[in-house]
Each structure stands twice: as C-alpha cells, then as structure tokens.
Write an enzyme that holds these catalytic residues in place. Structure first.
Site, mmCIF file in Angstrom:
data_model
loop_
_atom_site.group_PDB
_atom_site.id
_atom_site.type_symbol
_atom_site.label_atom_id
_atom_site.label_comp_id
_atom_site.label_asym_id
_atom_site.label_seq_id
_atom_site.Cartn_x
_atom_site.Cartn_y
_atom_site.Cartn_z
ATOM 1 N N LYS A 20 0.860 -1.184 0.000
ATOM 2 C CA LYS A 20 0.000 0.000 0.000
ATOM 3 C C LYS A 20 0.889 1.225 0.000
ATOM 4 O O LYS A 20 1.684 1.438 0.916
ATOM 5 C CB LYS A 20 -0.899 -0.005 1.237
ATOM 6 N N LYS A 79 -2.130 -1.447 -3.855
ATOM 7 C CA LYS A 79 -3.010 -0.289 -3.790
ATOM 8 C C LYS A 79 -2.192 0.978 -3.872
ATOM 9 O O LYS A 79 -1.213 1.076 -3.123
ATOM 10 C CB LYS A 79 -3.775 -0.346 -2.463
#
Ligand code: PBG
Length: 326
Positions: free
Chosen positions: A197, A250
C-alpha cells in the site's frame, strides 16, 4: 511466405473473433465493492468528491448489499464512520461499533451468498486521523497499534466478517491478527493483506468519504513510497510468512508493475484496489464529456486484470456488473 505482417489483423476482424482470442476477461466474479456506513445519519449522504458513492445508513447498506448480491458480485468491503472519535479509536472494536452492527445485519441478510470483508484500521476512528496510536511525541507507535488491530479483527470476526483486511501498514500486523483470530476461535476467518500500500495522493476523495484525513503530518512514515517496487516484494513476503491468505496492491493503475511482479512471485490470490482518486478522475472527466466514462472504467479494470490481479476492489463494481450482465 507472403505478407506475414498482415497475420495478426485476421484475428481482429469481427467481435466474435476478438472474443475468441481475448487473453484476459473481466467478469462480475472479479469485483469487490467498497461500501461506507456511517453512524447516526437518517438518510444516505452523497460524497461530493465521489459521484455516485454514498455514506450509507444501516438500512440503505442492507438494501445495497442485497442488490449487489443479486447482480452476482461476490464480495463487499466495509468502512465505518463512527459518531464519535477518540485518540485510541474506541469505536473500531466496540461490539456495537458501526461496522460490527453492519456485519451482523448483513450476515443475517445475505448469509454466505456474498463474502463480507471488513477493512481493519484505525484512521476512521481516531480523532487525529492516523492509522495507529500515537506516542507522547506524536509518533505512530507500531506495537501498541498491533494490539488494537488484533482486537478490531476479533470484533469484526465475532460480528460475522469472513475476511479481515488490515490496511494500516504497521509491521507485524498480519501475524498479530492471525494469532488473535486463532486464539479467539476464528481459524476460518481469512486475511486479505494490504501488502503493498503506497502513500498515494489518489486517496484524497476516500478521506472525504471516510472522514479520515490526518489532522497533522501525512502517512509517509508507514505507507510505502511510490519510488519503490522491489520493496513491495519484501513487504509481501513478510505478510505471506505471517499468514496472509490473499495479498493486495493499492492503488492499482500507477502500480501495474507491482501487481505483475507480485503475481509472478507469489501463489496466493492477488487483489488490486482501484482507489477513490482513480474512480473520481474518470467520473469527473466523463461528467465534462471529455471521455466515455464507462469505456474507460472497463479498460482500466481489464488492464488491472491483465497485469495479474485476480480480483479488483472498485467503486465501479455495481456499474460494471450491470454493464457485463446486460
Ligand atoms: C485506510 C484506508 C485508506 C483507503 C483505504 N483504507 C486511506 C488512506 O490510507 O489514507 C483508501 C481507499 C481509497 O482511496 O479508495 N484505512
């Protein structure tokens, strides 16, 4: 041999030929819908920076999830916005916290027809908006935060979550959550780790939706820096060793190389999160009439699948499911 350079075009002549030779497909089974549920509101609240997305009431959430299940969407991931926030994010693991109430109601509504996932983090619940507990100096304290995450995961599993998705990027979070789930009789609850992330400017609209913008500083001390791809392999290897059942990249489009390398390096399912900013950019340009929003959304999601994602968390889930089903 004559004209070998014309060969590839023979297979592009008709829609049926193109379908036949398509290497990648986008199917409703590949979609997970992120949903927001807010405590203490009587009507769903539109999110200005995310056209078409709302903060749900418990009742409107139930209706939406029933309808997503009917469209064939296999999973949803829930984010909660509590009525009250404090330094330790107390509502995140309260038995009557907004997400726990929602999970119980949705279990009742859809049972196992659809996979109920819960985002496990603190930023929606803390008054300072950070994903972890703070020390007296205002630093994020990794290890005391892990205790909070473990407790949140257990509360979510108790309430009926089938998948816990820790998104806070603390070191050791997957291992801490796995141990807590196993110790509290939830060996079957899976973990979808937000493994790679990145500290991305594309989360802007989400922070409006989840009311979780950090009140000071930023998240670069815990989320990954966009310059690094090899580091994603290292982060993900740790998560898999700690017991992640599925891994995630992400945002998605700016990190297709990372999706591709995780796909090649690990054999667990790989998810990608097509985040709020990716959604809102498409919506905004489409509203201006500058692009065909639906076509761009399909192209984006297909590209994410082509890079190697098995499934995609996307605010377009409903639209795409409707398009694919029609
Ligand atoms: C943190 C979290 C964020 C998103 C999902 N989980 C925000 C952040 O890290 O600042 C962003 C998702 C999106 O932009 O759609 N709990």
């Amino acid at each position: 041999m004559s004209f070998p350079d014309q060969r590839p075009r023979r297979l592009r002549r008709t829609p049926a030929l193109r379908r036949l030779v398509a290497e990648t497909r986008l199917h409703v089974d590949d979609l997970v819908a992120p949903l927001f549920v807010k405590e203490g509101i009587r009507e769903p609240q539109p999110i200005e920076s995310m056209p078409g997305v709302v903060q749900h009431t418990q009742e409107s959430l139930r209706k939406e999830v029933r309808s997503l299940a009917a469209l064939g969407i296999p999973g949803v991931i829930l984010f909660g916005i509590p009525a009250a926030k404090d330094a330790r994010g107390s509502e995140a693991d309260a038995a009557d916290g907004v997400v726990q109430v929602a999970l119980r109601s949705l279990r009742d509504e859809v049972g196992d027809d659809l996979v109920l996932m819960a985002d496990a983090c603190l930023d929606e619940y803390t008054d300072h908006g950070h994903c972890g507990l703070l020390t007296a100096d205002g630093e994020i304290d990794n290890d005391s935060t892990l205790e909070r995450y473990a407790s949140i995961a257990v509360a979510q599993a108790d309430a009926g979550a089938a998948v816990i998705a820790p998104s806070g990027m603390m070191d050791g979070q997957v291992g801490a959550i796995r141990a807590a789930l196993d110790a509290s009789h939830h060996p079957d609850t899976a973990i979808l780790a937000y493994s790679a992330k990145y500290a991305s400017a594309l989360y802007g609209p989400f922070r409006d939706a989840a009311e979780c913008a950090p009140q000071f500083g930023d998240r670069r001390g815990y989320q990954m820096q966009p310059a690094n791809a090899r580091e994603a392999l290292d982060e993900t290897a740790l998560d898999v060793a700690e017991g992640a059942d599925m891994i995630m990249v992400k945002p998605a489009l700016a990190y297709l190389d990372v999706i591709s390398s995780l796909r090649q390096s690990f054999d667990v399912p790989v998810a990608a999160y097509h985040v709020s900013g990716e959604y809102s950019m498409v919506k905004a340009a489409a509203e201006k009439g500058w692009i065909d929003g639906e076509a761009v959304a399909l192209e984006h999601l297909l590209a994410i699948r082509r890079a190697g994602a098995d499934f995609v968390l996307t605010y377009f889930a409903r639209d795409i499911a409707e398009t694919l089903g029609s």
